[in-house]
Every structure is written in C-alpha cells, then in structure tokens.
Design a protein around this motif. Structure first.
Motif, PDB file in Angstrom:
ATOM      1  N   GLY A   1       0.791  -1.226   0.000  1.00 40.83           N
ATOM      2  CA  GLY A   1       0.000   0.000   0.000  1.00 40.83           C
ATOM      3  C   GLY A   1       0.822   1.276   0.000  1.00 40.83           C
ATOM      4  O   GLY A   1       0.277   2.377   0.016  1.00 40.83           O
ATOM      5  N   ILE A   2       2.163   1.136  -0.026  1.00 43.38           N
ATOM      6  CA  ILE A   2       3.014   2.340  -0.054  1.00 43.38           C
ATOM      7  C   ILE A   2       2.814   3.033  -1.397  1.00 43.38           C
ATOM      8  O   ILE A   2       2.948   2.414  -2.454  1.00 43.38           O
ATOM      9  CB  ILE A   2       4.505   1.966   0.134  1.00 43.38           C
ATOM     10  N   LYS A   3       2.447   4.319  -1.340  1.00 35.82           N
ATOM     11  CA  LYS A   3       2.309   5.066  -2.595  1.00 35.82           C
ATOM     12  C   LYS A   3       2.882   6.470  -2.443  1.00 35.82           C
ATOM     13  O   LYS A   3       3.513   6.750  -1.434  1.00 35.82           O
ATOM     14  CB  LYS A   3       0.875   5.068  -3.085  1.00 35.82           C
ATOM     15  N   GLY A   4       2.638   7.325  -3.462  1.00 34.67           N
ATOM     16  CA  GLY A   4       3.262   8.657  -3.533  1.00 34.67           C
ATOM     17  C   GLY A   4       3.102   9.519  -2.282  1.00 34.67           C
ATOM     18  O   GLY A   4       2.858   9.001  -1.199  1.00 34.67           O
ATOM     19  N   GLY A   5       3.218  10.826  -2.442  1.00 37.11           N
ATOM     20  CA  GLY A   5       3.188  11.735  -1.298  1.00 37.11           C
ATOM     21  C   GLY A   5       4.594  11.909  -0.737  1.00 37.11           C
ATOM     22  O   GLY A   5       5.588  11.630  -1.424  1.00 37.11           O
ATOM     23  N   ASP A   6       4.674  12.353   0.492  1.00 35.94           N
ATOM     24  CA  ASP A   6       5.984  12.569   1.130  1.00 35.94           C
ATOM     25  C   ASP A   6       6.455  11.245   1.734  1.00 35.94           C
ATOM     26  O   ASP A   6       5.813  10.717   2.645  1.00 35.94           O
ATOM     27  CB  ASP A   6       5.875  13.653   2.200  1.00 35.94           C
ATOM     28  N   LEU A   7       7.588  10.758   1.225  1.00 33.80           N
ATOM     29  CA  LEU A   7       8.079   9.425   1.588  1.00 33.80           C
ATOM     30  C   LEU A   7       9.341   9.539   2.449  1.00 33.80           C
ATOM     31  O   LEU A   7      10.272  10.272   2.103  1.00 33.80           O
ATOM     32  CB  LEU A   7       8.398   8.667   0.285  1.00 33.80           C
ATOM     33  N   LEU A   8       9.356   8.791   3.554  1.00 27.88           N
ATOM     34  CA  LEU A   8      10.549   8.741   4.420  1.00 27.88           C
ATOM     35  C   LEU A   8      11.126   7.333   4.381  1.00 27.88           C
ATOM     36  O   LEU A   8      10.404   6.343   4.542  1.00 27.88           O
ATOM     37  CB  LEU A   8      10.163   9.077   5.872  1.00 27.88           C
ATOM     38  N   GLU A   9      12.454   7.254   4.192  1.00 29.01           N
ATOM     39  CA  GLU A   9      13.144   5.967   4.320  1.00 29.01           C
ATOM     40  C   GLU A   9      14.002   6.000   5.592  1.00 29.01           C
ATOM     41  O   GLU A   9      14.852   6.874   5.759  1.00 29.01           O
ATOM     42  CB  GLU A   9      14.029   5.690   3.086  1.00 29.01           C
ATOM     43  N   VAL A  10      13.804   5.015   6.462  1.00 32.16           N
ATOM     44  CA  VAL A  10      14.576   4.926   7.702  1.00 32.16           C
ATOM     45  C   VAL A  10      15.764   3.986   7.470  1.00 32.16           C
ATOM     46  O   VAL A  10      15.599   2.866   7.002  1.00 32.16           O
ATOM     47  CB  VAL A  10      13.686   4.396   8.856  1.00 32.16           C
ATOM     48  N   GLY A  11      16.963   4.471   7.756  1.00 31.06           N
ATOM     49  CA  GLY A  11      18.168   3.663   7.550  1.00 31.06           C
ATOM     50  C   GLY A  11      18.387   3.335   6.082  1.00 31.06           C
ATOM     51  O   GLY A  11      18.551   2.172   5.716  1.00 31.06           O
ATOM     52  N   PRO A  12      18.419   4.359   5.217  1.00 26.86           N
ATOM     53  CA  PRO A  12      18.530   4.100   3.768  1.00 26.86           C
ATOM     54  C   PRO A  12      19.871   3.521   3.340  1.00 26.86           C
ATOM     55  O   PRO A  12      19.985   2.977   2.239  1.00 26.86           O
ATOM     56  CB  PRO A  12      18.338   5.489   3.139  1.00 26.86           C
ATOM     57  N   GLY A  13      20.891   3.618   4.215  1.00 24.39           N
ATOM     58  CA  GLY A  13      22.215   3.176   3.756  1.00 24.39           C
ATOM     59  C   GLY A  13      22.542   3.920   2.466  1.00 24.39           C
ATOM     60  O   GLY A  13      22.351   5.142   2.377  1.00 24.39           O
ATOM     61  N   PRO A  14      23.018   3.211   1.431  1.00 20.29           N
ATOM     62  CA  PRO A  14      23.356   3.903   0.178  1.00 20.29           C
ATOM     63  C   PRO A  14      22.147   4.348  -0.641  1.00 20.29           C
ATOM     64  O   PRO A  14      22.309   4.946  -1.707  1.00 20.29           O
ATOM     65  CB  PRO A  14      24.199   2.875  -0.578  1.00 20.29           C
ATOM     66  N   GLY A  15      20.950   4.029  -0.172  1.00 20.78           N
ATOM     67  CA  GLY A  15      19.747   4.655  -0.733  1.00 20.78           C
ATOM     68  C   GLY A  15      19.018   3.920  -1.846  1.00 20.78           C
ATOM     69  O   GLY A  15      17.953   4.374  -2.289  1.00 20.78           O
ATOM     70  N   TYR A  16      19.570   2.777  -2.305  1.00 22.96           N
ATOM     71  CA  TYR A  16      18.995   2.151  -3.512  1.00 22.96           C
ATOM     72  C   TYR A  16      17.522   1.770  -3.362  1.00 22.96           C
ATOM     73  O   TYR A  16      16.756   1.871  -4.325  1.00 22.96           O
ATOM     74  CB  TYR A  16      19.796   0.908  -3.920  1.00 22.96           C
ATOM     75  N   VAL A  17      17.112   1.305  -2.174  1.00 27.38           N
ATOM     76  CA  VAL A  17      15.726   0.839  -2.019  1.00 27.38           C
ATOM     77  C   VAL A  17      14.754   2.007  -2.216  1.00 27.38           C
ATOM     78  O   VAL A  17      13.833   1.937  -3.034  1.00 27.38           O
ATOM     79  CB  VAL A  17      15.541   0.143  -0.647  1.00 27.38           C
ATOM     80  N   GLY A  18      15.013   3.103  -1.497  1.00 27.70           N
ATOM     81  CA  GLY A  18      14.140   4.271  -1.639  1.00 27.70           C
ATOM     82  C   GLY A  18      14.188   4.853  -3.039  1.00 27.70           C
ATOM     83  O   GLY A  18      13.164   5.296  -3.580  1.00 27.70           O
ATOM     84  N   LEU A  19      15.365   4.844  -3.643  1.00 25.42           N
ATOM     85  CA  LEU A  19      15.513   5.429  -4.987  1.00 25.42           C
ATOM     86  C   LEU A  19      14.773   4.574  -6.023  1.00 25.42           C
ATOM     87  O   LEU A  19      14.094   5.107  -6.920  1.00 25.42           O
ATOM     88  CB  LEU A  19      16.994   5.574  -5.345  1.00 25.42           C
TER      89      LEU A  19
END
Ligand code: SAM
Length: 217
Positions: free
Chosen positions: A44-62
């Motif tokens: 159910g994760i969709k647009g809007g303002d998205l926060l990633e906790v512990g992104p490390g190098p960021g690939y998942v959020g990106l």
C-alpha cells in the motif's frame, strides 16, 4: 528453542571501508531486483511525502521513487559515511532526495510530516525497536502507511545458506551472518509491536525475512 539474538551494532554501519563494500553489495542486490520494492508497493506504499529509515546507500528508496514518483523522498540515516553514498547515488539517479543525519529512535522531523515510511534491512540494528516504531507512528500523517522489511533469524538453515552463497562481494558474508544473528524472529517482533504504537501492524514472513506493514488510523 532457537538461538538467542546477538546484537550486532547500535550505531549503524560507520566504518568507511565497510560502507564502500556495502554500497557494492546493495547495488548488486538492486541489479538482481532483490530490493523488496514491489512488496512495499503491494503493501500500500504510494506517492506523497516518503521517508526511508536507515537508507544506507539509498537504492531501495531510490528504486521505489522511480516507480511511485513521491512528492518528496527523505532519508533518516545514523551513519555520515552512508549518507555520502546515498547523496551520490541520488544524484546519479537524478532524484532530488533529502538525506538527514539522525537516529530513528528520535527523528529530527515534526509530527505528521510523511505519507509513507519505509525501511529495509535496518531494524536489526535499532537499539530500541519500540521507540523507533513509536517514532514512525509520530511522523506519519493520519492514513499514512508504513512498510518495514528486514532479515529474520528463524528462517531455515537452507535459506540462510542460499543468502550466504549469493552474497557478493564475498567479503560481505561474515557481516551477513552477524546481521542474521542480530535479526528478530517473527514472534519476537510481533511481541515488540504489541507494546508500540504500531500495534495494529500485520507481520508476514517473506522468503528470506519478514515484513511489517500497516496504516496509521
Ligand atoms: C544493513 S544497512 C541497510 C541499508 C539499506 N536500507 C538497504 O536495504 O540496502 C542498515 C542501515 O541502517 C542504518 N541504521 C542503523 N541504525 C540506525 C538508526 N538507529 N537510525 C538510522 N539509521 C540506522 C545503518 O547505518 C545502515 O545504513
């Protein structure tokens, strides 16, 4: 009775060499499509303002941002070295993400700042998951969704072996073992959630790990 949990770190991944190696590992996982992003969207994760906790190098959020085009992407990361990689990677993706140095047990954001919160592979490093769950609840807007995925300590030895031998570069394999030993079991995490503001979360067992998903009422 399974093996007891062995804490790996309470400070995130700080060492520069380990961080550089983790970036290579995470980019290989991204290339194989093993990033859990489709499961996050299915939860159910969709647009809007998205926060990633512990992104490390960021690939998942990106990768997620490439698919759902959030209004904004913010990361809360405890390791300055990881933050530098996340910023470099976001620039390469051409995505304007905002990475903030912070501890997810006391996040530097106002109440109700985000529509979605995601996290992958980080929870087993959180010193107090109940505090982190309460923080995720605090920064979410009403009706906001969360999806937290992580390794799971009670997966079968065969699956552990599969993850171990598919981990590249090989130098990351000892770290994988210590992360698996620090990971929670499904019943441990269900009990921790029960004592937090994410008490309505649904916990599911994934092929290699677990997923905690839900919505702030
Ligand atoms: C194993 S890495 C996973 C990185 C990334 N999410 C991924 O899936 O590739 C865990 C990350 O969580 C970060 N981390 C650990 N504890 C944290 C905390 N209390 N607050 C914020 N970040 C944390 C670590 O520094 C590290 O970058």
């Amino acid at each position: 009775m399974g093996k007891t949990r062995i804490i790996e770190t309470n400070e995130g991944i700080q060492n520069e060499v380990t961080v550089e190696m983790f970036d290579v590992f995470a980019s290989k996982m991204r290339d194989k499509g093993w990033n859990g992003v489709d499961g996050m969207i299915a939860s159910g994760i969709k647009g809007g303002d998205l926060l990633e906790v512990g992104p490390g190098p960021g690939y998942v959020g990106l990768e997620l941002a490439k698919k759902i085009h959030p209004t904004s992407l913010t990361g809360c990361e405890i390791s300055p070295a990881m933050l530098r990689f996340a910023e470099k990677n976001a620039a390469e993706y051409g995505i304007s993400a905002h990475y903030v140095l912070g501890n997810c047990m006391s996040m530097p954001f106002k109440n109700e700042s985000f529509d979605s919160v995601i996290s992958n592979g980080s929870m087993h490093e959180w010193e107090d998951p109940i505090l982190a769950f309460d923080e995720i609840y605090r920064v979410l807007r009403t009706s906001g969704r969360y999806c937290i995925t992580d390794l799971c300590r009670d997966v079968s030895p065969m699956k552990k072996a599969m993850v171990y031998f598919s981990t590249q570069p090989k130098e990351m394999r000892p770290g994988l073992v210590s992360s698996l030993n620090a990971a929670y079991t499904v019943s441990e995490i269900t009990e921790l959630l029960r004592h937090s503001k994410l008490c309505d979360a649904v916990v599911t067992r994934e092929f290699f790990g677990l997923c905690i998903a839900g919505q702030k009422e």
